[in-house]
Design a protein around this motif. Structure first.
Motif, PDB file in Angstrom:
ATOM      1  N   ALA A 140      47.096  38.541  43.968  1.00 25.63           N
ATOM      2  CA  ALA A 140      46.747  37.129  43.778  1.00 25.63           C
ATOM      3  C   ALA A 140      45.239  36.954  43.813  1.00 25.63           C
ATOM      4  O   ALA A 140      44.658  36.206  43.005  1.00 25.63           O
ATOM      5  N   ASP A 141      44.588  37.655  44.744  1.00 25.21           N
ATOM      6  CA  ASP A 141      43.125  37.590  44.809  1.00 25.21           C
ATOM      7  C   ASP A 141      42.505  38.169  43.546  1.00 25.21           C
ATOM      8  O   ASP A 141      41.513  37.640  43.026  1.00 25.21           O
ATOM      9  N   ALA A 142      43.052  39.303  43.071  1.00 25.67           N
ATOM     10  CA  ALA A 142      42.525  39.909  41.851  1.00 25.67           C
ATOM     11  C   ALA A 142      42.682  38.975  40.662  1.00 25.67           C
ATOM     12  O   ALA A 142      41.778  38.850  39.827  1.00 25.67           O
ATOM     13  N   LEU A 143      43.843  38.312  40.586  1.00 24.78           N
ATOM     14  CA  LEU A 143      44.083  37.374  39.496  1.00 24.78           C
ATOM     15  C   LEU A 143      43.081  36.231  39.523  1.00 24.78           C
ATOM     16  O   LEU A 143      42.480  35.894  38.490  1.00 24.78           O
ATOM     17  N   THR A 144      42.893  35.643  40.701  1.00 23.55           N
ATOM     18  CA  THR A 144      41.949  34.529  40.791  1.00 23.55           C
ATOM     19  C   THR A 144      40.526  35.002  40.508  1.00 23.55           C
ATOM     20  O   THR A 144      39.717  34.246  39.967  1.00 23.55           O
ATOM     21  N   SER A 145      40.219  36.255  40.860  1.00 24.70           N
ATOM     22  CA  SER A 145      38.880  36.787  40.568  1.00 24.70           C
ATOM     23  C   SER A 145      38.672  36.931  39.060  1.00 24.70           C
ATOM     24  O   SER A 145      37.604  36.590  38.536  1.00 24.70           O
ATOM     25  N   VAL A 146      39.700  37.453  38.363  1.00 26.38           N
ATOM     26  CA  VAL A 146      39.596  37.599  36.908  1.00 26.38           C
ATOM     27  C   VAL A 146      39.432  36.232  36.240  1.00 26.38           C
ATOM     28  O   VAL A 146      38.583  36.040  35.360  1.00 26.38           O
ATOM     29  N   LEU A 147      40.251  35.290  36.661  1.00 28.26           N
ATOM     30  CA  LEU A 147      40.159  33.946  36.088  1.00 28.26           C
ATOM     31  C   LEU A 147      38.818  33.304  36.414  1.00 28.26           C
ATOM     32  O   LEU A 147      38.220  32.630  35.568  1.00 28.26           O
ATOM     33  N   ALA A 148      38.340  33.524  37.643  1.00 28.12           N
ATOM     34  CA  ALA A 148      37.046  32.962  38.037  1.00 28.12           C
ATOM     35  C   ALA A 148      35.911  33.561  37.206  1.00 28.12           C
ATOM     36  O   ALA A 148      34.996  32.849  36.762  1.00 28.12           O
ATOM     37  N   ILE A 149      35.980  34.884  36.985  1.00 25.26           N
ATOM     38  CA  ILE A 149      34.944  35.545  36.180  1.00 25.26           C
ATOM     39  C   ILE A 149      34.930  34.981  34.766  1.00 25.26           C
ATOM     40  O   ILE A 149      33.865  34.679  34.207  1.00 25.26           O
ATOM     41  N   ALA A 150      36.120  34.829  34.180  1.00 26.77           N
ATOM     42  CA  ALA A 150      36.207  34.288  32.824  1.00 26.77           C
ATOM     43  C   ALA A 150      35.647  32.866  32.764  1.00 26.77           C
ATOM     44  O   ALA A 150      34.901  32.502  31.850  1.00 26.77           O
ATOM     45  N   ALA A 151      36.016  32.058  33.754  1.00 21.88           N
ATOM     46  CA  ALA A 151      35.563  30.666  33.772  1.00 21.88           C
ATOM     47  C   ALA A 151      34.059  30.577  34.008  1.00 21.88           C
ATOM     48  O   ALA A 151      33.361  29.780  33.361  1.00 21.88           O
ATOM     49  N   LEU A 152      33.549  31.393  34.949  1.00 18.09           N
ATOM     50  CA  LEU A 152      32.112  31.370  35.247  1.00 18.09           C
ATOM     51  C   LEU A 152      31.302  31.852  34.047  1.00 18.09           C
ATOM     52  O   LEU A 152      30.232  31.316  33.744  1.00 18.09           O
ATOM     53  N   VAL A 192      36.601  44.928  44.736  1.00 16.18           N
ATOM     54  CA  VAL A 192      37.199  45.110  46.058  1.00 16.18           C
ATOM     55  C   VAL A 192      38.711  44.877  45.991  1.00 16.18           C
ATOM     56  O   VAL A 192      39.500  45.631  46.576  1.00 16.18           O
ATOM     57  N   ASN A 193      39.114  43.854  45.253  1.00 18.68           N
ATOM     58  CA  ASN A 193      40.542  43.571  45.112  1.00 18.68           C
ATOM     59  C   ASN A 193      41.278  44.693  44.393  1.00 18.68           C
ATOM     60  O   ASN A 193      42.412  45.042  44.751  1.00 18.68           O
ATOM     61  N   LEU A 194      40.659  45.257  43.371  1.00 22.29           N
ATOM     62  CA  LEU A 194      41.282  46.366  42.645  1.00 22.29           C
ATOM     63  C   LEU A 194      41.419  47.597  43.535  1.00 22.29           C
ATOM     64  O   LEU A 194      42.434  48.302  43.491  1.00 22.29           O
ATOM     65  N   ALA A 195      40.393  47.848  44.364  1.00 23.77           N
ATOM     66  CA  ALA A 195      40.467  48.972  45.295  1.00 23.77           C
ATOM     67  C   ALA A 195      41.586  48.752  46.312  1.00 23.77           C
ATOM     68  O   ALA A 195      42.343  49.668  46.641  1.00 23.77           O
ATOM     69  N   SER A 196      41.705  47.510  46.794  1.00 16.95           N
ATOM     70  CA  SER A 196      42.761  47.183  47.757  1.00 16.95           C
ATOM     71  C   SER A 196      44.138  47.318  47.119  1.00 16.95           C
ATOM     72  O   SER A 196      45.076  47.850  47.730  1.00 16.95           O
ATOM     73  N   ALA A 197      44.271  46.839  45.877  1.00 19.87           N
ATOM     74  CA  ALA A 197      45.552  46.936  45.173  1.00 19.87           C
ATOM     75  C   ALA A 197      45.934  48.399  44.946  1.00 19.87           C
ATOM     76  O   ALA A 197      47.112  48.762  45.025  1.00 19.87           O
ATOM     77  N   ALA A 198      44.938  49.244  44.664  1.00 19.38           N
ATOM     78  CA  ALA A 198      45.218  50.668  44.468  1.00 19.38           C
ATOM     79  C   ALA A 198      45.722  51.304  45.757  1.00 19.38           C
ATOM     80  O   ALA A 198      46.654  52.118  45.744  1.00 19.38           O
ATOM     81  N   LEU A 199      45.120  50.921  46.895  1.00 14.55           N
ATOM     82  CA  LEU A 199      45.550  51.458  48.185  1.00 14.55           C
ATOM     83  C   LEU A 199      46.988  51.047  48.495  1.00 14.55           C
ATOM     84  O   LEU A 199      47.824  51.864  48.872  1.00 14.55           O
ATOM     85  N   LEU A 200      47.275  49.755  48.334  1.00 13.35           N
ATOM     86  CA  LEU A 200      48.608  49.252  48.657  1.00 13.35           C
ATOM     87  C   LEU A 200      49.628  49.615  47.584  1.00 13.35           C
ATOM     88  O   LEU A 200      50.787  49.860  47.887  1.00 13.35           O
TER      89      LEU A 200
END
Length: 291
Positions: free
Chosen positions: A171-183, A134-142
């Protein structure tokens, strides 16, 4: 008597407004999904990420309202220089909000490093991946609108409202990537502390981004010279071979890529000063005083 237009909104104002509204809806939907999923699965990490996205959804909503306000009040004579700087004001406020969110993440991550908590890694990982999409889609739009801010040769024609929204989703995309790696590390390798550690890293990066946006938007709001090279170039045009002397010269931004200027000079008439400056589209409002 003819009136001078104070329409200093960016060329892509309405297009950027539509992009921002789409991102608000996407972020709000994902926010609800993460909070509900976090509550049902008992995952504190997922719930925290959902509330983190809630703050960004609010900030994006502010950006969308700023676009609407700027367009609705664009012809209002009470705003002496139009509403072209509303986007910078919204960007400044959003940057401060972004910094506050980062400090909150930093604090919570520090607590979790000291007192680790159990996390439902598998369930949280699935929703975190969806959140990243969702964050990547939003970043692509903006990002499509953000990449065209400098069109027409205007290196400083930034729509700060769009940029703040773009940084929020990044920022949301970054935290999502970091969260995925950590999880993933916690689920597959049992490295539970990594979840909190990457939270600290993400918070510091977000703070760096917000600091840059605060500095840039504050400069616009305080009428800092937007482009020293342009300022020197225009002054040199007026002074020519030295037959005109510029005593006072001010240049400031009144909208994305739009500037106002005040010139006080001797040795030329106002019409001659305007002729020397030429038809520069960047100068949306020019006041000339000659003696």
């Amino acid at each position: 008597m003819a009136t001078h237009s104070h329409d200093f909104l960016g060329d892509a104002h309405d297009s950027n407004a539509r992009r921002t509204r789409w991102v608000v809806w996407l972020s709000a939907t994902m926010m609800v999904a993460e909070i509900v999923a976090g509550t049902l699965t008992g995952s504190m990490a997922l719930s925290a990420d959902g509330w983190h996205m809630a703050t960004h959804t609010l900030a994006l909503g502010v950006s969308a309202l700023a676009y609407s306000f700027a367009r609705r009040n664009n012809g209002d004579q009470r705003y002496s220089w139009g509403t072209g700087k509303v986007g910078s004001l919204a960007g400044f406020a959003s940057a401060l909000g972004l910094a506050a969110v980062a400090l909150g993440i930093l604090y919570e991550s520090g607590l979790r490093l000291v007192e680790p908590r159990s996390v439902a890694f598998g369930e949280a990982l699935v929703v975190a991946v969806i959140g990243l999409l969702v964050n990547l889609a939003s970043a692509a739009l903006l990002g499509h609108g953000h990449s065209h801010d400098g069109d027409h040769g205007h290196d400083h024609a930034h729509d700060h409202n769009l940029r703040s929204a773009y940084l929020h989703v990044l920022a949301d995309a970054l935290t999502s990537v970091l969260a995925i790696a950590a999880l993933a590390a916690g689920w597959w390798f049992g490295i539970g502390w990594l979840d909190a550690a990457v939270g600290v890293v993400g918070a510091l990066v977000i703070l760096h981004w917000s600091r840059g946006l605060v500095i840039e938007t504050a400069g616009v709001l305080l009428d800092r010279v937007p482009d020293q090279h342009l300022c020197d170039e225009l002054r040199a045009k007026i002074e020519g071979p030295g037959d005109v002397t510029v005593h006072d010269w001010h240049l400031w931004a009144v909208g994305p890529g739009r500037y106002a200027a005040i010139v006080s000079a001797t040795g030329a008439t106002p019409s001659e000063v305007r002729r020397r400056l030429g038809d520069d589209k960047r100068i949306a409002h020019l006041t000339v005083e000659c003696s």
